[in-house]
Scaffold this motif. Sequence first.
Motif, PDB file in Angstrom:
ATOM      1  N   TYR A 165       4.329   5.646   5.086  1.00  0.00           N
ATOM      2  CA  TYR A 165       3.258   5.579   3.878  1.00  0.00           C
ATOM      3  C   TYR A 165       2.143   6.683   4.300  1.00  0.00           C
ATOM      4  CZ  TYR A 165       5.631   1.338   2.260  1.00  0.00           C
ATOM      5  OH  TYR A 165       6.481   0.444   2.046  1.00  0.00           O
ATOM      6  N   ASN A 205      -4.000  -9.696  -9.488  1.00  0.00           N
ATOM      7  CA  ASN A 205      -2.592 -10.194  -9.092  1.00  0.00           C
ATOM      8  C   ASN A 205      -2.529 -11.083  -8.003  1.00  0.00           C
ATOM      9  OD1 ASN A 205      -1.787  -8.138 -10.426  1.00  0.00           O
ATOM     10  ND2 ASN A 205      -1.652  -6.479  -8.813  1.00  0.00           N
ATOM     11  N   PHE A 242       6.877  -3.713 -16.063  1.00  0.00           N
ATOM     12  CA  PHE A 242       6.886  -4.885 -16.593  1.00  0.00           C
ATOM     13  C   PHE A 242       5.857  -4.777 -17.771  1.00  0.00           C
ATOM     14  CE2 PHE A 242       2.349  -6.332 -15.810  1.00  0.00           C
ATOM     15  CZ  PHE A 242       2.053  -5.345 -14.866  1.00  0.00           C
ATOM     16  N   ARG A 274      -6.989  -5.209 -11.388  1.00  0.00           N
ATOM     17  CA  ARG A 274      -5.767  -5.399 -10.934  1.00  0.00           C
ATOM     18  C   ARG A 274      -5.668  -6.349  -9.514  1.00  0.00           C
ATOM     19  NH1 ARG A 274      -2.962  -0.156 -12.991  1.00  0.00           N
ATOM     20  NH2 ARG A 274      -3.115  -0.514 -15.346  1.00  0.00           N
ATOM     21  N   ASN A 300      15.472  -3.388   3.189  1.00  0.00           N
ATOM     22  CA  ASN A 300      16.725  -2.629   2.632  1.00  0.00           C
ATOM     23  C   ASN A 300      18.130  -2.975   3.172  1.00  0.00           C
ATOM     24  OD1 ASN A 300      14.898  -1.437   0.665  1.00  0.00           O
ATOM     25  ND2 ASN A 300      14.060  -0.484   2.385  1.00  0.00           N
ATOM     26  N   VAL A 340       0.664  -1.159  -0.012  1.00  0.00           N
ATOM     27  CA  VAL A 340       0.041  -0.038   0.084  1.00  0.00           C
ATOM     28  C   VAL A 340       0.822   1.185  -0.060  1.00  0.00           C
ATOM     29  CG1 VAL A 340      -2.019  -1.197   1.010  1.00  0.00           C
ATOM     30  CG2 VAL A 340      -0.391   0.028   2.515  1.00  0.00           C
ATOM     31  N   TRP A 341       1.897   1.192  -0.604  1.00  0.00           N
ATOM     32  CA  TRP A 341       2.775   2.576  -0.487  1.00  0.00           C
ATOM     33  C   TRP A 341       2.245   3.264  -1.725  1.00  0.00           C
ATOM     34  CZ3 TRP A 341       7.584   2.865  -4.238  1.00  0.00           C
ATOM     35  CH2 TRP A 341       8.323   4.542  -3.728  1.00  0.00           C
ATOM     36  N   LYS A 371       6.106  -1.131   9.433  1.00  0.00           N
ATOM     37  CA  LYS A 371       7.815  -0.621   9.664  1.00  0.00           C
ATOM     38  C   LYS A 371       8.062   0.421  10.408  1.00  0.00           C
ATOM     39  CE  LYS A 371       7.713  -2.341   4.858  1.00  0.00           C
ATOM     40  NZ  LYS A 371       6.480  -1.651   4.202  1.00  0.00           N
ATOM     41  N   ASP A 418       0.796  -4.948   3.588  1.00  0.00           N
ATOM     42  CA  ASP A 418       2.236  -4.556   3.872  1.00  0.00           C
ATOM     43  C   ASP A 418       2.053  -3.099   4.015  1.00  0.00           C
ATOM     44  OD1 ASP A 418       5.149  -5.142   3.964  1.00  0.00           O
ATOM     45  OD2 ASP A 418       5.013  -3.400   2.701  1.00  0.00           O
ATOM     46  N   GLN A 434      13.169  -7.354   3.537  1.00  0.00           N
ATOM     47  CA  GLN A 434      12.240  -6.932   2.491  1.00  0.00           C
ATOM     48  C   GLN A 434      13.064  -6.076   1.598  1.00  0.00           C
ATOM     49  OE1 GLN A 434       8.395  -3.791   2.024  1.00  0.00           O
ATOM     50  NE2 GLN A 434       8.165  -5.544   3.363  1.00  0.00           N
ATOM     51  N   SER A 478       0.996  -9.220 -15.562  1.00  0.00           N
ATOM     52  CA  SER A 478       1.304  -9.107 -14.170  1.00  0.00           C
ATOM     53  C   SER A 478       1.409 -10.575 -13.390  1.00  0.00           C
ATOM     54  CB  SER A 478       0.440  -8.208 -13.492  1.00  0.00           C
ATOM     55  OG  SER A 478      -0.950  -8.900 -13.145  1.00  0.00           O
ATOM     56  N   VAL A 489      -4.413   0.002  -6.811  1.00  0.00           N
ATOM     57  CA  VAL A 489      -5.544   0.547  -6.256  1.00  0.00           C
ATOM     58  C   VAL A 489      -6.844   0.280  -7.156  1.00  0.00           C
ATOM     59  CG1 VAL A 489      -4.558   2.396  -4.799  1.00  0.00           C
ATOM     60  CG2 VAL A 489      -5.062   3.029  -7.254  1.00  0.00           C
ATOM     61  N   THR A 490      -6.438  -0.361  -8.331  1.00  0.00           N
ATOM     62  CA  THR A 490      -7.401  -0.731  -9.242  1.00  0.00           C
ATOM     63  C   THR A 490      -8.166  -2.192  -9.081  1.00  0.00           C
ATOM     64  OG1 THR A 490      -5.904   0.332 -10.799  1.00  0.00           O
ATOM     65  CG2 THR A 490      -7.855  -0.838 -11.758  1.00  0.00           C
TER      66      THR A 490
HETATM   67  P1  NAP Z   1       4.864  -2.504  -7.739  1.00  0.00           P
HETATM   68  O1  NAP Z   1       3.790  -3.308  -6.744  1.00  0.00           O
HETATM   69  O2  NAP Z   1       5.721  -3.194  -8.158  1.00  0.00           O
HETATM   70  O3  NAP Z   1       3.824  -2.010  -8.912  1.00  0.00           O
HETATM   71  C1  NAP Z   1       2.717  -1.038  -8.683  1.00  0.00           C
HETATM   72  C2  NAP Z   1       2.253  -0.196  -9.782  1.00  0.00           C
HETATM   73  O4  NAP Z   1       1.951  -1.312 -10.804  1.00  0.00           O
HETATM   74  C3  NAP Z   1       1.313   0.589  -9.591  1.00  0.00           C
HETATM   75  O5  NAP Z   1       1.344   1.633 -10.499  1.00  0.00           O
HETATM   76  C4  NAP Z   1      -0.075  -0.186 -10.205  1.00  0.00           C
HETATM   77  O6  NAP Z   1      -1.064   0.678 -10.718  1.00  0.00           O
HETATM   78  C5  NAP Z   1       0.606  -1.097 -11.209  1.00  0.00           C
HETATM   79  N1  NAP Z   1      -0.050  -2.213 -11.329  1.00  0.00           N
HETATM   80  C6  NAP Z   1      -0.506  -3.112 -10.379  1.00  0.00           C
HETATM   81  N2  NAP Z   1      -1.011  -4.204 -10.569  1.00  0.00           N
HETATM   82  C7  NAP Z   1      -1.153  -4.245 -12.059  1.00  0.00           C
HETATM   83  C8  NAP Z   1      -1.568  -4.967 -13.169  1.00  0.00           C
HETATM   84  N3  NAP Z   1      -2.078  -6.156 -12.733  1.00  0.00           N
HETATM   85  N4  NAP Z   1      -1.513  -4.488 -14.632  1.00  0.00           N
HETATM   86  C9  NAP Z   1      -0.933  -3.411 -14.778  1.00  0.00           C
HETATM   87  N5  NAP Z   1      -0.438  -2.643 -13.904  1.00  0.00           N
HETATM   88  C10 NAP Z   1      -0.529  -2.901 -12.548  1.00  0.00           C
HETATM   89  O7  NAP Z   1       5.254  -1.238  -6.900  1.00  0.00           O
HETATM   90  P2  NAP Z   1       5.363  -0.860  -5.304  1.00  0.00           P
HETATM   91  O8  NAP Z   1       4.199  -0.008  -4.672  1.00  0.00           O
HETATM   92  O9  NAP Z   1       6.689   0.061  -5.382  1.00  0.00           O
HETATM   93  O10 NAP Z   1       5.905  -1.925  -4.582  1.00  0.00           O
HETATM   94  C11 NAP Z   1       4.795  -2.689  -3.916  1.00  0.00           C
HETATM   95  C12 NAP Z   1       4.809  -2.827  -2.474  1.00  0.00           C
HETATM   96  O11 NAP Z   1       6.261  -2.985  -2.038  1.00  0.00           O
HETATM   97  C13 NAP Z   1       4.501  -1.484  -1.777  1.00  0.00           C
HETATM   98  O12 NAP Z   1       3.331  -0.849  -2.029  1.00  0.00           O
HETATM   99  C14 NAP Z   1       5.156  -1.526  -0.490  1.00  0.00           C
HETATM  100  O13 NAP Z   1       4.059  -2.156   0.411  1.00  0.00           O
HETATM  101  C15 NAP Z   1       6.452  -2.059  -0.675  1.00  0.00           C
HETATM  102  N6  NAP Z   1       7.546  -1.486  -0.683  1.00  0.00           N
HETATM  103  C16 NAP Z   1       8.424  -1.335   0.142  1.00  0.00           C
HETATM  104  C17 NAP Z   1       9.825  -0.519  -0.011  1.00  0.00           C
HETATM  105  C18 NAP Z   1      10.511  -0.742   1.180  1.00  0.00           C
HETATM  106  O14 NAP Z   1      11.504   0.124   1.185  1.00  0.00           O
HETATM  107  N7  NAP Z   1      10.375  -1.454   2.166  1.00  0.00           N
HETATM  108  C19 NAP Z   1       9.912   0.167  -0.874  1.00  0.00           C
HETATM  109  C20 NAP Z   1       9.234   0.208  -2.018  1.00  0.00           C
HETATM  110  C21 NAP Z   1       7.895  -0.600  -1.979  1.00  0.00           C
HETATM  111  P3  NAP Z   1      -2.530   0.736  -9.832  1.00  0.00           P
HETATM  112  O15 NAP Z   1      -2.242   1.078  -8.502  1.00  0.00           O
HETATM  113  O16 NAP Z   1      -2.829   2.338 -10.470  1.00  0.00           O
HETATM  114  O17 NAP Z   1      -3.497  -0.107 -10.198  1.00  0.00           O
END
Ligand code: NAP
Length: 268
Positions: free
Chosen positions: A49, A236, A191, A232, A136, A19-20, A74, A44, A157, A209, A228-229
């Motif tokens: 956030y 997922n 991707f 999707r 990290n 949910v970032w 976190k 998560d 993570q 995806s 947030v869709t």
């Molecule tokens: P991600 O999950 O790799 O990608 C999210 C993006 O992909 C959004 O723009 C989403 O769009 C799009 N998307 C999702 N499902 C899709 C699908 N089926 N088809 C097409 N597009 C799709 O990115 P992330 O938010 O960076 O990483 C995921 C999670 O990891 C975070 O939310 C957070 O919980 C965690 N995180 C942790 C750290 C850390 O430092 N520990 C850092 C970064 C992230 P829509 O939302 O518009 O649908």
Amino acid sequence: MEFITLSNGLKIPQIGFGVWKVDNETEAPAAVEEALRVGYRHIDTAAVYKNEEGVAKGITASGVPREDIFLTSKIWNDDIRAGRTKEAFQESLNRLQTDYLDLCLLHWPVEGIVEAWRALIELYEEGKIKAIGVSNFKEHHLDKLQDAGLMTPMVNQIELHPQLPQQEFVDYLSKKGIQIEAWSPLMQGKFMEIDLFHKLAEKYGKSPSQIVLRWHLQLGRIALPKSVTPSRIQENLDVFDFELSSEDMSAITAIATNVRIGTDPDKI
Ligand code: NAP
């Protein structure tokens, strides 16, 4: 849903809902409610956030009992630096309207991680957190905890996706018994720009995806896709009814450029 067992025996759902960048007011309550409605049982979030209240609203609205949900938050960098891990933890609990976390992580390896890790261990031993970990952390950050004679984290993570498979580090973590959670598992949406995922989607009758997430699952790690869709969010999670061949797994790993999308932990 499939589960990974952590070093203390706790089971964690292999797909979690990230949910970032999900807005506390306008997006988090509905997105979390929808995720729980379609079957996610792992969320998560993080203090930074700024959507823990929205997550709590979504959980309440879903009607899913708290004990059926694996909830992660976190400890943010400022709190680690200021030596206020326990206070920050309590503040997260208050915002999340719960009296325990399933998993609590130190968000980044900033100054003060050894003391912060001691505090998390105490909270774990008091039963307020079911599992503890880091995020990290590179090998030299994990060494600091080991040199202080402290418990090995149960989870790390890290940024991990087909563009950045981090194979050597993955092998190291696996030898230490540290489970990997992949953040940005969908490369923050990039991707969709890669032909291979569209080709494999056609071959397996799945979406791009789902191909990427299946690659994560078959490599035995926990993945935290964010969306947030509603369509999707559902897509997922629908990744447990097919299997990529070993050739296709290797073809995906071969697209690695080893370029990070997010921040290098040594540059925080
Ligand atoms: P991600 O999950 O790799 O990608 C999210 C993006 O992909 C959004 O723009 C989403 O769009 C799009 N998307 C999702 N499902 C899709 C699908 N089926 N088809 C097409 N597009 C799709 O990115 P992330 O938010 O960076 O990483 C995921 C999670 O990891 C975070 O939310 C957070 O919980 C965690 N995180 C942790 C750290 C850390 O430092 N520990 C850092 C970064 C992230 P829509 O939302 O518009 O649908």
